[in-house]
Scaffold this motif. Sequence first.
Motif, short mmCIF file in Angstrom:
data_model
loop_
_atom_site.label_atom_id
_atom_site.label_comp_id
_atom_site.label_asym_id
_atom_site.label_seq_id
_atom_site.Cartn_x
_atom_site.Cartn_y
_atom_site.Cartn_z
N ILE A 90 0.89 -1.15 0.00
CA ILE A 90 0.00 0.00 0.00
C ILE A 90 0.93 1.20 0.00
O ILE A 90 1.34 1.69 1.06
CB ILE A 90 -0.96 -0.01 1.21
N LYS A 91 1.31 1.64 -1.20
CA LYS A 91 2.36 2.64 -1.35
C LYS A 91 1.81 3.98 -1.83
O LYS A 91 1.01 4.03 -2.76
CB LYS A 91 3.40 2.15 -2.36
N ASN A 92 2.30 5.03 -1.16
CA ASN A 92 1.97 6.40 -1.54
C ASN A 92 0.46 6.62 -1.63
O ASN A 92 -0.02 7.28 -2.55
CB ASN A 92 2.66 6.78 -2.85
N CYS A 93 -0.25 6.06 -0.69
CA CYS A 93 -1.71 6.18 -0.66
C CYS A 93 -2.14 7.10 0.48
O CYS A 93 -1.36 7.41 1.37
CB CYS A 93 -2.36 4.80 -0.46
N GLU A 94 -3.38 7.49 0.42
CA GLU A 94 -4.00 8.20 1.53
C GLU A 94 -5.14 7.32 2.02
O GLU A 94 -6.04 6.99 1.26
CB GLU A 94 -4.54 9.56 1.07
N MET A 95 -5.05 6.91 3.28
CA MET A 95 -6.07 6.04 3.87
C MET A 95 -6.82 6.82 4.93
O MET A 95 -6.25 7.20 5.95
CB MET A 95 -5.44 4.79 4.47
N LYS A 96 -8.11 7.08 4.66
CA LYS A 96 -8.93 7.86 5.58
C LYS A 96 -10.08 6.99 6.10
O LYS A 96 -10.78 6.35 5.32
CB LYS A 96 -9.52 9.09 4.88
N ASP A 97 -10.24 6.99 7.42
CA ASP A 97 -11.35 6.26 8.05
C ASP A 97 -11.42 4.80 7.60
O ASP A 97 -12.49 4.26 7.35
CB ASP A 97 -12.69 6.95 7.76
N CYS A 98 -10.26 4.17 7.52
CA CYS A 98 -10.20 2.75 7.14
C CYS A 98 -10.04 1.90 8.39
O CYS A 98 -9.60 2.39 9.43
CB CYS A 98 -9.05 2.51 6.17
N ASP A 99 -10.37 0.63 8.27
CA ASP A 99 -10.34 -0.25 9.43
C ASP A 99 -9.71 -1.59 9.05
O ASP A 99 -10.16 -2.24 8.11
CB ASP A 99 -11.76 -0.46 9.96
N PHE A 100 -8.66 -1.96 9.80
CA PHE A 100 -8.03 -3.27 9.67
C PHE A 100 -8.29 -4.01 10.98
O PHE A 100 -7.85 -3.57 12.03
CB PHE A 100 -6.52 -3.15 9.45
N HIS A 101 -9.01 -5.12 10.91
CA HIS A 101 -9.34 -5.87 12.12
C HIS A 101 -8.98 -7.34 11.91
O HIS A 101 -9.48 -7.98 10.98
CB HIS A 101 -10.84 -5.72 12.44
N PHE A 110 4.01 -0.18 3.60
CA PHE A 110 3.15 1.00 3.63
C PHE A 110 3.93 2.26 3.25
O PHE A 110 3.61 3.36 3.69
CB PHE A 110 2.55 1.17 5.04
N SER A 111 4.94 2.14 2.42
CA SER A 111 5.82 3.25 2.05
C SER A 111 5.03 4.46 1.56
O SER A 111 4.19 4.35 0.67
CB SER A 111 6.79 2.83 0.95
N GLY A 112 5.33 5.60 2.16
CA GLY A 112 4.77 6.86 1.70
C GLY A 112 3.28 7.05 1.94
O GLY A 112 2.69 8.00 1.44
N THR A 113 2.66 6.17 2.70
CA THR A 113 1.22 6.25 2.92
C THR A 113 0.89 7.15 4.10
O THR A 113 1.55 7.12 5.14
CB THR A 113 0.63 4.84 3.11
N THR A 114 -0.15 7.96 3.93
CA THR A 114 -0.65 8.84 4.98
C THR A 114 -1.94 8.24 5.54
O THR A 114 -2.85 7.91 4.78
CB THR A 114 -0.96 10.24 4.41
N PHE A 115 -1.96 8.08 6.85
CA PHE A 115 -3.13 7.51 7.53
C PHE A 115 -3.88 8.61 8.26
O PHE A 115 -3.27 9.41 8.97
CB PHE A 115 -2.70 6.44 8.53
N LYS A 116 -5.20 8.64 8.09
CA LYS A 116 -6.05 9.57 8.84
C LYS A 116 -7.21 8.76 9.39
O LYS A 116 -7.98 8.17 8.63
CB LYS A 116 -6.58 10.67 7.92
#
Length: 168
Positions: A90-101, A110-116
């Motif tokens: 998951i590279k250079n992505c923007e992940m907003k309101d995501c859920d890993f369970h 997760f290179s370059g990914t921004t998590f919100k």
Amino acid sequence: YSFEDCDFIGCNFSSTSFIDSVFTSCTFNKCSIILSNFKDTTLNDVLFSGCRIMGINFTECNDFLLNIGFENSVLDNAFFSDKKLQKIEIKNCEMKDCDFHRVNLKSADFSGTTFKKTSFNECDLEKSDFRTSIGYYINPETNKIRNAKFTLPEAQSFLSFLDIKIEY
């Protein structure tokens, strides 16, 4: 429907039903995938590149041969639960309101990914690479993070889970 070695470029798959479909060695490039249904869909060697992905429940995908990757994409309200996604990129992505369970993300990149507002709960993140990622909050008590790679100052986010006070 079954698709093999297909490139989907600039397609709008909003509210599309992919139920029981099979995608093998396919690329979604600059596609809009919003509120689509992937129930019992096989995603084998599928890359989402430059896509806008919103409201997708990847939990419903077929576990058999599940192999996906994301690059330069925006994932908003995407859900992943009880999946084996070792070595996912998951590279250079923007992940907003995501859920890993309860997701096996061992050796993920997760290179370059921004998590919100993205949560990781009971995940295996061993040997995963977060060195150039920002905004992640990972509870080290409820996730396996052994040998995962992090950098400062982002790794300071672990302190918020330790119920301690640090003064300057």
